[in-house]
Motif scaffolding. Structure first.
Motif: not given
Length: 125
Positions: A78-104
């Motif tokens: 999903t990050m790769s597809e969104l980055a190709a569309k110019g989406v900016e992320f905040t921070g790096a992907p984070a491992e959480q107890p409930w999953g993997y997340s990132i800010g957009v």
């Protein structure tokens, strides 16, 4: 009885945010009049979380009362597809107890979380 969940995102620039949801994320929607777009976002789920907590020796808390996040099946893809569309992320992907997340960054609306859950989402059952 309840038939769905309607979420609101308050924006400084609603047109930019609407264009992001429509053109970048590809959410289909309808114009309910005057450019007020309502988007289809797929299945939804609702959770009630404590405002303070302790988990695995760590404690935390929040003053938030509501939060909206988007789920995906594969965060890296999903990050790769969104980055190709110019989406900016905040921070790096984070491992959480409930999953993997990132800010957009949502133009005109701040930041939203996208996550890949570690649990079987009831919205998809």
């Amino acid at each position: 009885m309840i038939t769905g969940l309607h979420s609101l995102i308050y924006c400084d620039d609603p047109e930019a945010a609407r264009a992001f949801f429509r053109d970048v994320l590809g959410f289909p929607g309808v114009d309910t009049g005057g450019g007020w777009l309502i988007f289809t976002t797929g299945p939804s789920e609702l959770a009630a979380h404590p405002s303070s907590w302790e988990y695995e020796g760590r404690s935390g808390g929040t003053d938030q009362r509501f939060d909206v996040s988007f789920m995906c099946d594969d965060l890296a893809l999903t990050m790769s597809e969104l980055a190709a569309k110019g989406v900016e992320f905040t921070g790096a992907p984070a491992e959480q107890p409930w999953g993997y997340s990132i800010g957009v960054k949502v133009p005109g609306a701040g930041e939203i979380t996208i996550y890949e859950p570690r649990y079987d989402p009831p919205a998809l059952m």
